[in-house]
Design a protein around this motif. Structure first.
Motif, short mmCIF file in Angstrom:
data_model
loop_
_atom_site.label_atom_id
_atom_site.label_comp_id
_atom_site.label_asym_id
_atom_site.label_seq_id
_atom_site.Cartn_x
_atom_site.Cartn_y
_atom_site.Cartn_z
N ALA A 39 48.37 89.53 6.58
CA ALA A 39 47.54 88.69 7.44
C ALA A 39 46.10 89.15 7.46
O ALA A 39 45.18 88.35 7.52
CB ALA A 39 48.10 88.68 8.86
N GLY A 40 45.89 90.43 7.39
CA GLY A 40 44.52 90.94 7.39
C GLY A 40 43.77 90.49 6.14
O GLY A 40 42.60 90.15 6.19
N ASP A 41 44.49 90.49 5.03
CA ASP A 41 43.87 90.04 3.78
C ASP A 41 43.66 88.54 3.77
O ASP A 41 42.73 88.04 3.14
CB ASP A 41 44.72 90.46 2.59
N GLU A 42 44.52 87.81 4.46
CA GLU A 42 44.37 86.35 4.54
C GLU A 42 43.06 86.00 5.25
O GLU A 42 42.32 85.12 4.81
CB GLU A 42 45.57 85.73 5.27
N ALA A 43 42.77 86.69 6.32
CA ALA A 43 41.51 86.45 7.03
C ALA A 43 40.32 86.83 6.15
O ALA A 43 39.31 86.11 6.11
CB ALA A 43 41.47 87.25 8.33
N ALA A 44 40.46 87.92 5.43
CA ALA A 44 39.39 88.35 4.52
C ALA A 44 39.21 87.33 3.41
O ALA A 44 38.09 87.02 3.00
CB ALA A 44 39.70 89.71 3.96
N ARG A 45 40.33 86.79 2.90
CA ARG A 45 40.27 85.80 1.84
C ARG A 45 39.58 84.53 2.34
O ARG A 45 38.75 83.94 1.63
CB ARG A 45 41.68 85.48 1.35
N GLN A 46 39.91 84.10 3.56
CA GLN A 46 39.27 82.92 4.13
C GLN A 46 37.78 83.15 4.33
O GLN A 46 36.96 82.27 4.07
CB GLN A 46 39.93 82.54 5.45
N ALA A 47 37.42 84.35 4.79
CA ALA A 47 36.02 84.68 4.98
C ALA A 47 35.28 84.68 3.64
O ALA A 47 34.15 84.19 3.54
CB ALA A 47 35.86 86.03 5.67
N ALA A 48 35.94 85.20 2.61
CA ALA A 48 35.32 85.23 1.28
C ALA A 48 35.15 83.81 0.74
O ALA A 48 34.11 83.49 0.15
CB ALA A 48 36.17 86.06 0.33
N GLU A 49 36.16 82.97 0.97
CA GLU A 49 36.07 81.57 0.52
C GLU A 49 34.94 80.84 1.25
O GLU A 49 34.18 80.08 0.66
CB GLU A 49 37.42 80.87 0.75
N ARG A 50 34.84 81.08 2.55
CA ARG A 50 33.78 80.47 3.35
C ARG A 50 32.40 80.94 2.87
O ARG A 50 31.47 80.15 2.70
CB ARG A 50 33.98 80.78 4.83
N ALA A 51 32.29 82.23 2.59
CA ALA A 51 31.03 82.78 2.09
C ALA A 51 30.69 82.20 0.72
O ALA A 51 29.53 81.89 0.44
CB ALA A 51 31.11 84.30 2.02
N ARG A 52 31.71 82.02 -0.12
CA ARG A 52 31.49 81.44 -1.45
C ARG A 52 30.99 80.00 -1.33
O ARG A 52 30.06 79.59 -2.02
CB ARG A 52 32.78 81.48 -2.26
N ARG A 53 31.61 79.21 -0.41
CA ARG A 53 31.17 77.82 -0.20
C ARG A 53 29.75 77.76 0.33
O ARG A 53 28.96 76.93 -0.10
CB ARG A 53 32.13 77.11 0.75
N GLU A 54 29.43 78.65 1.29
CA GLU A 54 28.06 78.68 1.84
C GLU A 54 27.05 79.05 0.77
O GLU A 54 25.97 78.45 0.69
CB GLU A 54 27.99 79.67 3.00
N LYS A 55 27.41 80.00 -0.07
CA LYS A 55 26.50 80.41 -1.16
C LYS A 55 26.31 79.26 -2.14
O LYS A 55 25.19 78.99 -2.59
CB LYS A 55 27.03 81.63 -1.88
N LEU A 56 27.39 78.55 -2.44
CA LEU A 56 27.31 77.41 -3.35
C LEU A 56 26.40 76.32 -2.76
O LEU A 56 25.57 75.75 -3.49
CB LEU A 56 28.72 76.87 -3.59
N GLU A 57 26.53 76.07 -1.47
CA GLU A 57 25.69 75.07 -0.80
C GLU A 57 24.22 75.50 -0.81
O GLU A 57 23.32 74.69 -1.06
CB GLU A 57 26.18 74.84 0.63
N ARG A 58 23.96 76.78 -0.56
CA ARG A 58 22.57 77.29 -0.60
C ARG A 58 22.00 77.16 -2.01
O ARG A 58 20.85 76.77 -2.18
CB ARG A 58 22.53 78.75 -0.15
N ASP A 59 22.83 77.47 -3.00
CA ASP A 59 22.37 77.36 -4.39
C ASP A 59 22.05 75.91 -4.75
O ASP A 59 21.05 75.64 -5.43
CB ASP A 59 23.43 77.90 -5.35
N ARG A 60 22.88 74.99 -4.29
CA ARG A 60 22.61 73.56 -4.55
C ARG A 60 21.31 73.13 -3.89
O ARG A 60 20.51 72.41 -4.50
CB ARG A 60 23.76 72.70 -4.02
N ALA A 61 21.10 73.55 -2.64
CA ALA A 61 19.86 73.19 -1.94
C ALA A 61 18.64 73.79 -2.66
O ALA A 61 17.61 73.13 -2.81
CB ALA A 61 19.92 73.67 -0.49
N LEU A 62 18.77 75.02 -3.10
CA LEU A 62 17.66 75.67 -3.81
C LEU A 62 17.38 74.97 -5.14
O LEU A 62 16.22 74.74 -5.48
CB LEU A 62 18.00 77.14 -4.05
#
Length: 178
Positions: A39-62
Motif C-alpha cells: 500500500a505504501g508503494d501504491e501511494a508513491a506510484r500514484q504520486a509519481a503518476e500525478r507528478a508525471r502528468r503535471e510535468k507533461l502538462e507543464r511541458d505542453r504549455a511551455l
C-alpha cells in the motif's frame, strides 16, 4: 559487524530461535501479500503518476508558449521584410510633411512628387523600428491587416461628400502648407 540485528539479539540471548523464525515468517508473508511493495508503494506510484502528468502538462504549455513566440517573431520578421523590400527611397527634399506618431508631432522631408503622392493617398508613412519609411498604399493596406500600429499615415480619398456639408463646394488646395 556483518551479523544482522536478529543474529546479534539471538547471540545476546534477548530472543530465542522460535521468535526469530516467527519474525522471518511474518516478513515473508507480508512480502507475498504485497508483491510489488504494498500500500505504501501504491501511494508513491500514484504520486509519481500525478507528478508525471503535471510535468507533461507543464511541458505542453511551455511548448505551446514557445511555438506562439516563434510565430510572433516570424510575423514580425515578415512585416519587417515587407516594409524593407517595398519602401520608397526618400530623397532628401525641401518639403516638410508633418504627421503624428502617438501623441508626438513628427516631420519628414520629402520632395514635391512624394509629397503629392502622400496627400493623394498613393504613398503611406509607416514605422519600422525607430525609423519612418514611405511605402505604396497597397503595401500599407496589407500592413494594416497585420499590425495597424505600424501605419501612421494613409490618406484615403473621400468618395462621397456629405450632403449637409456647407463647405463642400470649397476645395482645399493640395499644395496648402500648414
Amino acid at each position: 559487524m556483518g551479523n544482522s540485528l536478529q543474529d546479534q539479539l539471538l547471540k545476546a540471548g534477548l530472543v530465542n530461535e522460535q521468535k526469530v523464525k516467527q519474525a522471518r515468517s511474518a516478513k515473508r508473508k507480508k512480502v507475498k501479500q504485497n508483491p510489488k511493495g504494498g500500500a505504501g508503494d501504491e501511494a508513491a506510484r500514484q504520486a509519481a503518476e500525478r507528478a508525471r502528468r503535471e510535468k507533461l502538462e507543464r511541458d505542453r504549455a511551455l511548448n505551446r508558449q514557445r511555438q506562439e513566440e516563434a510565430a510572433r517573431r516570424a510575423a514580425e520578421n515578415e512585416v519587417r521584410q515587407l516594409i524593407h523590400s517595398n519602401r520608397v527611397v526618400r530623397e532628401r527634399g525641401d518639403v516638410a510633411y508633418n504627421f503624428t506618431d502617438g501623441s508626438k508631432l513628427k516631420r519628414i522631408y520629402v520632395n514635391k512628387a512624394q509629397y503629392a503622392k502622400l496627400v493623394a493617398g498613393r504613398l503611406a508613412v509607416v514605422r519600422q523600428d525607430d525609423f519612418y519609411e514611405l511605402v505604396p498604399a497597397e503595401i500599407a493596406e496589407r500592413l494594416l491587416e497585420r499590425n495597424a500600429r505600424l501605419v501612421l499615415v494613409l490618406n484615403r480619398p473621400e468618395e462621397t461628400p456629405d450632403e449637409d456639408d456647407p463647405y463642400a463646394e470649397f476645395q482645399v488646395p493640395d499644395d496648402l502648407m500648414w
